[in-house]
Write an enzyme that holds these catalytic residues in place. Structure first.
Site, PDB file in Angstrom:
ATOM      1  N   CYS A 164      99.641 -16.277  58.104  1.00 38.60           N
ATOM      2  CA  CYS A 164     100.646 -15.809  57.207  1.00 38.60           C
ATOM      3  C   CYS A 164     100.013 -14.461  57.271  1.00 38.60           C
ATOM      4  O   CYS A 164     100.447 -13.986  56.720  1.00 38.60           O
ATOM      5  CB  CYS A 164     100.141 -16.076  55.657  1.00 38.60           C
ATOM      6  SG  CYS A 164     100.311 -17.707  54.677  1.00 38.60           S
TER       7      CYS A 164
ATOM      8  N   ALA B 109     101.483 -11.438  58.512  1.00 36.55           N
ATOM      9  CA  ALA B 109     102.309 -10.284  58.325  1.00 36.55           C
ATOM     10  C   ALA B 109     101.835  -9.860  57.164  1.00 36.55           C
ATOM     11  O   ALA B 109     101.556 -10.399  56.143  1.00 36.55           O
ATOM     12  CB  ALA B 109     103.845 -10.681  58.309  1.00 36.55           C
TER      13      ALA B 109
ATOM     14  N   GLY C  31      97.597  -5.776  58.903  1.00 34.43           N
ATOM     15  CA  GLY C  31      96.361  -5.084  58.506  1.00 34.43           C
ATOM     16  C   GLY C  31      95.297  -6.086  59.391  1.00 34.43           C
ATOM     17  O   GLY C  31      94.609  -5.407  60.277  1.00 34.43           O
ATOM     18  N   LYS C  32      94.852  -7.385  58.558  1.00 35.56           N
ATOM     19  CA  LYS C  32      94.435  -8.072  58.633  1.00 35.56           C
ATOM     20  C   LYS C  32      94.109  -8.527  60.432  1.00 35.56           C
ATOM     21  O   LYS C  32      93.120  -8.688  61.309  1.00 35.56           O
ATOM     22  CB  LYS C  32      93.811  -9.270  58.346  1.00 35.56           C
ATOM     23  CG  LYS C  32      93.954  -8.850  56.697  1.00 35.56           C
ATOM     24  CD  LYS C  32      93.641 -10.709  56.412  1.00 35.56           C
ATOM     25  CE  LYS C  32      93.652  -9.816  53.988  1.00 35.56           C
ATOM     26  NZ  LYS C  32      94.579  -9.065  54.081  1.00 35.56           N
TER      27      LYS C  32
ATOM     28  N   ASP D   2     106.071 -22.818  60.904  1.00 30.32           N
ATOM     29  CA  ASP D   2     105.100 -23.030  59.341  1.00 30.32           C
ATOM     30  C   ASP D   2     103.892 -22.707  59.120  1.00 30.32           C
ATOM     31  O   ASP D   2     103.680 -23.668  59.977  1.00 30.32           O
ATOM     32  CB  ASP D   2     105.951 -23.871  58.253  1.00 30.32           C
ATOM     33  CG  ASP D   2     105.407 -24.182  56.908  1.00 30.32           C
ATOM     34  OD1 ASP D   2     103.915 -24.019  57.293  1.00 30.32           O
ATOM     35  OD2 ASP D   2     105.838 -24.560  55.842  1.00 30.32           O
TER      36      ASP D   2
ATOM     37  N   CYS E 252      95.532 -11.882  46.365  1.00 28.43           N
ATOM     38  CA  CYS E 252      96.001 -10.555  45.841  1.00 28.43           C
ATOM     39  C   CYS E 252      96.254 -11.234  44.177  1.00 28.43           C
ATOM     40  O   CYS E 252      96.962 -10.828  44.005  1.00 28.43           O
ATOM     41  CB  CYS E 252      96.648  -9.890  45.948  1.00 28.43           C
ATOM     42  SG  CYS E 252      98.179 -10.000  46.573  1.00 28.43           S
TER      43      CYS E 252
END
Length: 220
Positions: free
Chosen positions: A36, A38, A41-42, A83, A152
């Site tokens: 997952c 997008a 950043g990570k 997926d 988050c």
């Protein structure tokens, strides 16, 4: 634009979002899968620390954004548009990072529309999807490998309750408690079992941080 953006000198992350990669320690030369992934950043963090990274994202539009971000930063990662629950890596990874889709209730300070877009019944659906993603992640790591899971979200169903269900069902994995020195001494965000619970009022001098839940699992 701020100076250095076009040149790839920097990228933007909330303080909370930068923590999960830190929990993987020294990853230079390691094989890491970012699920997952997008907007990237990570993935950029992992790459900048010397890891060989595979980034998996099911949205073609979001994956294109990730690839554009990496290109701007002059970084490379192998990418797959699929997926994660239906994807099998060609070899087991040293670690998997999973920042799962969630209710985003920890990011309301930056996105005040979230309470109007999310419904209470969404939580169960998201938690079920997260469970499937974690199970897939557990299958991708080699013995002794780590899975770092984060959302988050402030909802227990998308954090501690979910991880308890996973550990009850997978006895070959256990929690690996986080130590303050791994996260810049932010001892106040580590809860009793060694997971992380960031809250928006943490780091007030820097303007706060998103609400985040992070757990690190290790294969025995």
């Amino acid at each position: 634009l701020l100076a250095g953006f076009d040149e790839g000198a920097w990228w933007v992350q909330d303080a909370s979002a930068a923590l999960p990669v830190a929990l993987l320690g020294n990853i230079k030369g390691k094989h890491i899968i970012d699920l997952c992934a997008a907007p990237g950043g990570k993935t950029a963090q992992l790459t900048s620390r010397g890891a060989t990274v595979i980034a998996v994202e099911r949205s073609a539009k979001r994956l294109k954004r990730l690839e554009e971000n990496l290109s701007r930063l002059k970084m490379t990662a192998e990418t797959f548009c699929c997926d994660a629950t239906q994807w099998t890596p060609f070899k087991k990874a040293d670690a998997v990072l999973l920042d799962a889709p969630c209710s985003s209730t920890g990011a309301i300070r930056r996105h005040p529309d979230i309470p109007h877009l999310k419904k209470s019944e969404d939580i169960e659906k998201l938690s079920n999807a997260q469970y499937c993603l974690i199970e897939a992640a557990l299958e991708m790591v080699k013995p002794g490998g780590r899975v770092v899971f984060c959302t988050c979200s402030l909802q227990p169903e998308e954090g501690p309750e979910l991880i308890k269900k996973i550990l009850d069902a997978h006895s070959s994995f256990r929690l690996e408690p986080v130590k303050p020195e791994e996260i810049g001494g932010l001892e106040e965000i580590i809860v009793g079992d060694g997971t992380i619970r960031c809250l928006p009022y943490h780091l007030p001098e820097q303007g706060g941080m998103d609400g985040f839940f992070i757990a690190r699992l290790i294969s025995d």
